[in-house]
Design an enzyme around this catalytic site. Structure first.
Site, mmCIF file in Angstrom:
data_model
loop_
_atom_site.group_PDB
_atom_site.id
_atom_site.type_symbol
_atom_site.label_atom_id
_atom_site.label_comp_id
_atom_site.label_asym_id
_atom_site.label_seq_id
_atom_site.Cartn_x
_atom_site.Cartn_y
_atom_site.Cartn_z
ATOM 1 N N CYS A 1 0.835 -1.207 0.000
ATOM 2 C CA CYS A 1 0.000 0.000 0.000
ATOM 3 C C CYS A 1 0.870 1.259 0.000
ATOM 4 C CB CYS A 1 -0.918 0.000 1.222
ATOM 5 S SG CYS A 1 -2.055 1.402 1.213
ATOM 6 N N CYS B 1 0.182 0.481 10.343
ATOM 7 C CA CYS B 1 -0.251 -0.589 9.435
ATOM 8 C C CYS B 1 0.902 -1.385 8.819
ATOM 9 C CB CYS B 1 -1.107 0.005 8.323
ATOM 10 S SG CYS B 1 -1.757 -1.278 7.220
ATOM 11 N N CYS C 1 -19.575 -6.300 2.954
ATOM 12 C CA CYS C 1 -18.865 -5.104 3.410
ATOM 13 C C CYS C 1 -17.547 -5.048 2.648
ATOM 14 C CB CYS C 1 -18.606 -5.216 4.912
ATOM 15 S SG CYS C 1 -17.640 -3.829 5.570
ATOM 16 N N CYS D 1 -19.504 1.924 8.146
ATOM 17 C CA CYS D 1 -18.769 1.264 9.225
ATOM 18 C C CYS D 1 -17.536 2.135 9.452
ATOM 19 C CB CYS D 1 -18.373 -0.147 8.783
ATOM 20 S SG CYS D 1 -17.268 -0.975 9.942
ATOM 21 N N ARG E 1 -18.217 -2.689 17.478
ATOM 22 C CA ARG E 1 -17.426 -3.916 17.256
ATOM 23 C C ARG E 1 -16.118 -3.889 18.035
ATOM 24 N NH1 ARG E 1 -16.622 -4.336 11.675
ATOM 25 N NH2 ARG E 1 -18.788 -4.988 11.649
#
Ligand code: SAM
Ligand code: DTB
Ligand code: SF4
Length: 342
Positions: A59, A66, A134, A194, A266
């Protein structure tokens, strides 16, 4: 105020009020969170979502937490976008294990046209299995969001991660405003939002409150709110950050429940590092959704058997498939839930 349910559903939260919640006596905070939770949800029901990394690593973004950023030496190798068939096979396994939502994650800044076409096929195929769909693919244009909705996408995950003030210390390649813009496109397309963030990155209590303030004061509360505990991956700049106290995690869940009463909260990344007792407190505080299955994107999640045993011990049950389909209907406000009597 966006509902007849009255005073609980607010979009005018103040920073000081949320800091007050996070710092309140534990007993009072938990009692308040439980009252709200029981008003809007069945406290014995947990929504389960399985994650599949459909495009891993490489990425270009520089998110400090990350392992998939090309800028960090975390050992995660860049892979190509998976085939539709392979994703479908993973979705079938998730459904057989009891998941009601299948989330496809891609390590992109934003999807390219060719890639979006394949993700659209994935969404259509997963939806046809009767699962909620999702995706989390990075930034979206308004048009891309509309096309994903037409394909049958129920939820889009795009996190704000932290407060606007702390954010520039974590990510420099896209702004907080960019994120809010993508969320606006998703909402306008009629996709459930979300959106949540991470704790344990060195943020202050004011930053945690600032993140909840941003979420709760959006035009609609996100229908799902993932609260992640940082997974410290060697090679990422945040490896070695001071570990977050488990009680702080529970407080964050309770405050999320209070400020967003109808959202699925969540308990997301970080459950491998939590004791069963900490998780149980999080469920008591109003968490009612988890990632289920042995992997998140590139890191481990508790194995399914461990979760089944834990849920049995706590008398919690998975949300049923049919119920989940009802919840995926796009609504004017978070949660779709009718008020429950307590
Ligand atoms: N690339 C897309 C994006 O960032 O918009 C989607 C995937 S990204 C991995 C989804 C979210 O995972 C991030 O926004 C972040 O909140 C969370 N995340 C990433 N690495 C994490 C870590 N080490 N610990 C906890 N959460 C993490
Ligand atoms: C979210 O808030 N947490 C998930 C999901 N959305 C995509 C991702 C957690 C990633 C944890 C690190 C990893 O497995 O790479
Ligand atoms: Fe890329 Fe998403 Fe990881 Fe940031 S969080 S580096 S955008 S995969």
């Amino acid at each position: 105020m966006d509902s007849i349910e009255g005073a609980d559903i607010r979009h005018d939260w103040q920073q000081g009020e949320i800091e007050g919640l996070l710092g309140r006596s534990f007993s009072d905070l938990m009692f308040h969170a439980q009252l709200i939770h029981r008003r809007y949800f069945d406290p014995n029901e947990i929504q389960v979502c399985t994650l599949q990394s459909v495009k891993t690593g490489g990425c270009p973004e520089d998110c400090k937490y990350c392992p998939q950023s090309i800028r960090h030496d975390s050992g995660v190798a860049a892979q190509a976008l998976m085939s539709v068939e392979a994703v479908l096979a993973a979705a079938r396994r998730a459904r057989a294990a009891g998941a009601t939502r299948f989330c496809m994650g891609a390590a992109w800044r934003r999807p390219k046209e060719r890639d979006l076409l394949r993700v659209i096929e994935m969404v259509q195929a997963v939806k046809a299995l009767g699962l909620q769909t999702c995706a989390t693919l990075g930034m979206l244009t308004a048009e891309q969001a509309r096309r994903l909705r037409t394909a049958g996408l129920d939820y889009y995950n795009h996190n704000i991660d932290t407060s606007p003030e702390f954010y520039p210390q974590l990510i420099t390649t896209r702004t907080y405003r960019d994120r809010l813009e993508t969320l606006a496109h998703v909402r306008a397309a009629g996709i459930n939002v979300c959106c949540g963030g991470i704790i344990g990155m060195g943020e202050s209590l004011a930053d945690r409150a600032g993140m909840l303030l941003t979420l709760a004061n959006l035009p609609q509360h996100p229908q799902s709110v993932p609260i992640n505990q940082l997974i410290q991956v060697p090679g990422t700049p945040l490896h070695g950050a001071r570990a977050v106290d488990p009680i702080e995690v529970v407080r964050m869940i309770a405050a999320s429940r209070i400020v967003m009463p109808r959202s699925w909260i969540r308990l997301s990344a970080g459950r491998c590092e939590m004791s069963d007792e900490t998780q149980a407190l999080c469920f008591l505080a109003g968490a009612n959704s988890i990632f289920y299955g042995e992997r998140l994107l590139t890191t481990a999640n508790p194995d399914e058997e461990h979760d089944r045993v834990l849920f049995r011990k706590l008398g919690l049950r998975f949300q049923a498939q049919a119920q989940a389909q009802g919840d995926a209907r796009v609504s004017g406000a978070a949660g779709d839930g009718a008020t429950r009597s307590t």
